[in-house]
Design a protein around this motif. Sequence first.
Motif, PDB file in Angstrom:
ATOM      1  N   ILE A  80     -37.095   8.621  22.091  1.00  0.00           N
ATOM      2  CA  ILE A  80     -38.408   8.681  22.722  1.00  0.00           C
ATOM      3  C   ILE A  80     -38.937  10.091  22.467  1.00  0.00           C
ATOM      4  O   ILE A  80     -38.443  11.060  23.044  1.00  0.00           O
ATOM      5  CB  ILE A  80     -38.336   8.406  24.245  1.00  0.00           C
ATOM      6  CG1 ILE A  80     -37.702   7.065  24.528  1.00  0.00           C
ATOM      7  CG2 ILE A  80     -39.723   8.519  24.885  1.00  0.00           C
ATOM      8  CD1 ILE A  80     -38.469   5.879  24.029  1.00  0.00           C
ATOM      9  N   ASP A  81     -39.930  10.194  21.595  1.00  0.00           N
ATOM     10  CA  ASP A  81     -40.475  11.510  21.275  1.00  0.00           C
ATOM     11  C   ASP A  81     -41.398  12.030  22.364  1.00  0.00           C
ATOM     12  O   ASP A  81     -41.614  13.233  22.469  1.00  0.00           O
ATOM     13  CB  ASP A  81     -41.219  11.463  19.940  1.00  0.00           C
ATOM     14  CG  ASP A  81     -40.281  11.147  18.789  1.00  0.00           C
ATOM     15  OD1 ASP A  81     -39.214  11.789  18.699  1.00  0.00           O
ATOM     16  OD2 ASP A  81     -40.608  10.260  17.982  1.00  0.00           O
ATOM     17  N   GLY A  82     -41.962  11.119  23.140  1.00  0.00           N
ATOM     18  CA  GLY A  82     -42.857  11.533  24.209  1.00  0.00           C
ATOM     19  C   GLY A  82     -43.340  10.335  24.999  1.00  0.00           C
ATOM     20  O   GLY A  82     -43.092   9.187  24.638  1.00  0.00           O
ATOM     21  N   LYS A  98     -44.713  11.353  41.600  1.00  0.00           N
ATOM     22  CA  LYS A  98     -43.347  10.855  41.807  1.00  0.00           C
ATOM     23  C   LYS A  98     -42.722  10.447  40.476  1.00  0.00           C
ATOM     24  O   LYS A  98     -41.516  10.587  40.263  1.00  0.00           O
ATOM     25  CB  LYS A  98     -43.352   9.659  42.757  1.00  0.00           C
ATOM     26  CG  LYS A  98     -43.699  10.003  44.181  1.00  0.00           C
ATOM     27  CD  LYS A  98     -43.772   8.743  45.035  1.00  0.00           C
ATOM     28  CE  LYS A  98     -44.265   9.046  46.437  1.00  0.00           C
ATOM     29  NZ  LYS A  98     -44.509   7.817  47.210  1.00  0.00           N
ATOM     30  N   LEU A  99     -43.560   9.920  39.574  1.00  0.00           N
ATOM     31  CA  LEU A  99     -43.077   9.423  38.284  1.00  0.00           C
ATOM     32  C   LEU A  99     -42.796  10.550  37.282  1.00  0.00           C
ATOM     33  O   LEU A  99     -41.816  10.487  36.542  1.00  0.00           O
ATOM     34  CB  LEU A  99     -44.095   8.444  37.695  1.00  0.00           C
ATOM     35  CG  LEU A  99     -43.759   7.836  36.339  1.00  0.00           C
ATOM     36  CD1 LEU A  99     -42.479   6.995  36.423  1.00  0.00           C
ATOM     37  CD2 LEU A  99     -44.925   6.987  35.832  1.00  0.00           C
ATOM     38  N   GLU A 123     -36.711  13.300  32.594  1.00  0.00           N
ATOM     39  CA  GLU A 123     -35.316  12.999  32.284  1.00  0.00           C
ATOM     40  C   GLU A 123     -35.200  12.303  30.932  1.00  0.00           C
ATOM     41  O   GLU A 123     -34.130  12.268  30.339  1.00  0.00           O
ATOM     42  CB  GLU A 123     -34.715  12.118  33.377  1.00  0.00           C
ATOM     43  CG  GLU A 123     -34.643  12.787  34.734  1.00  0.00           C
ATOM     44  CD  GLU A 123     -34.234  11.837  35.846  1.00  0.00           C
ATOM     45  OE1 GLU A 123     -33.822  10.694  35.560  1.00  0.00           O
ATOM     46  OE2 GLU A 123     -34.326  12.256  37.018  1.00  0.00           O
ATOM     47  N   ILE A 124     -36.321  11.745  30.442  1.00  0.00           N
ATOM     48  CA  ILE A 124     -36.347  11.011  29.178  1.00  0.00           C
ATOM     49  C   ILE A 124     -36.888  11.881  28.049  1.00  0.00           C
ATOM     50  O   ILE A 124     -36.398  11.827  26.930  1.00  0.00           O
ATOM     51  CB  ILE A 124     -37.207   9.733  29.321  1.00  0.00           C
ATOM     52  CG1 ILE A 124     -36.600   8.810  30.375  1.00  0.00           C
ATOM     53  CG2 ILE A 124     -37.378   9.014  27.990  1.00  0.00           C
ATOM     54  CD1 ILE A 124     -37.512   7.677  30.803  1.00  0.00           C
ATOM     55  N   LYS A 157     -48.879  19.721  37.139  1.00  0.00           N
ATOM     56  CA  LYS A 157     -48.955  20.597  35.963  1.00  0.00           C
ATOM     57  C   LYS A 157     -47.619  20.890  35.270  1.00  0.00           C
ATOM     58  O   LYS A 157     -47.533  20.777  34.049  1.00  0.00           O
ATOM     59  CB  LYS A 157     -49.670  21.892  36.326  1.00  0.00           C
ATOM     60  CG  LYS A 157     -51.165  21.719  36.450  1.00  0.00           C
ATOM     61  CD  LYS A 157     -51.885  22.948  36.955  1.00  0.00           C
ATOM     62  CE  LYS A 157     -51.530  24.212  36.267  1.00  0.00           C
ATOM     63  NZ  LYS A 157     -52.253  25.378  36.788  1.00  0.00           N
ATOM     64  N   PRO A 158     -46.552  21.256  35.987  1.00  0.00           N
ATOM     65  CA  PRO A 158     -45.320  21.603  35.267  1.00  0.00           C
ATOM     66  C   PRO A 158     -44.649  20.428  34.547  1.00  0.00           C
ATOM     67  O   PRO A 158     -43.837  20.635  33.659  1.00  0.00           O
ATOM     68  CB  PRO A 158     -44.395  22.166  36.342  1.00  0.00           C
ATOM     69  CG  PRO A 158     -45.106  22.097  37.627  1.00  0.00           C
ATOM     70  CD  PRO A 158     -46.446  21.501  37.415  1.00  0.00           C
ATOM     71  N   TYR A 159     -45.002  19.203  34.937  1.00  0.00           N
ATOM     72  CA  TYR A 159     -44.399  18.027  34.316  1.00  0.00           C
ATOM     73  C   TYR A 159     -45.307  17.412  33.254  1.00  0.00           C
ATOM     74  O   TYR A 159     -44.948  16.405  32.647  1.00  0.00           O
ATOM     75  CB  TYR A 159     -44.072  16.977  35.391  1.00  0.00           C
ATOM     76  CG  TYR A 159     -43.028  17.458  36.356  1.00  0.00           C
ATOM     77  CD1 TYR A 159     -41.695  17.531  35.969  1.00  0.00           C
ATOM     78  CD2 TYR A 159     -43.372  17.857  37.641  1.00  0.00           C
ATOM     79  CE1 TYR A 159     -40.731  17.982  36.849  1.00  0.00           C
ATOM     80  CE2 TYR A 159     -42.410  18.303  38.521  1.00  0.00           C
ATOM     81  CZ  TYR A 159     -41.092  18.369  38.120  1.00  0.00           C
ATOM     82  OH  TYR A 159     -40.129  18.819  38.981  1.00  0.00           O
TER      83      TYR A 159
END
Length: 190
Positions: free
Chosen positions: A65-67, A84-85, A91-92, A120-122
Amino acid sequence: MQIDRVLYPISTLGPGERLVIWTVGCSKRCHKCANPELWSENPVKDIDVLELAKIIRQATDKKIIDGVTITGGDPLEQITELNKLLPLLREITNDVLVYTGYTIEEAKAKLPQSEWETMKPYTSVLIDGAYIDELNDNECALRGSSNQNIIYFDETKKELYFEYLKKGRTVQNVFYNEKMISVGIHNRDL
């Protein structure tokens, strides 16, 4: 979280082979929107975020999974569930692209600051702004219209996305739910 579909592998909404999530619900209702069927909220399409993450993990187990790209509808209209997601998606992959019809200024004004700061950080890259058909210049591989901005929250992704943008627009036809759908950024005349 209200989700219409999750597809993999998609190579037309960001660099590499991506998992793409389409959320339900969008109050912008842009003229000539690519996904007007996703405007109205639909409680039938509600799925618990932890269950969604579990399904995604199972589906992507032992796959590259590249993105992840999250589009819709408008993911920011479900900001609490999105937040939440997003950590679960990290993790992926470390490349998450989010589309929104809100400009960054509108999003900052509309969303609680804590929700904005949590997102923002995710989020590696944010594509912002409503689709305006008259500004669809048939150019950018990631923006439907030239008023939209590509915002890098993760500056390390700029080169990766720059290379992706060089290839121009492409679409990918996918058979889904007993119909053919076309995934990607479409030219105005299509």
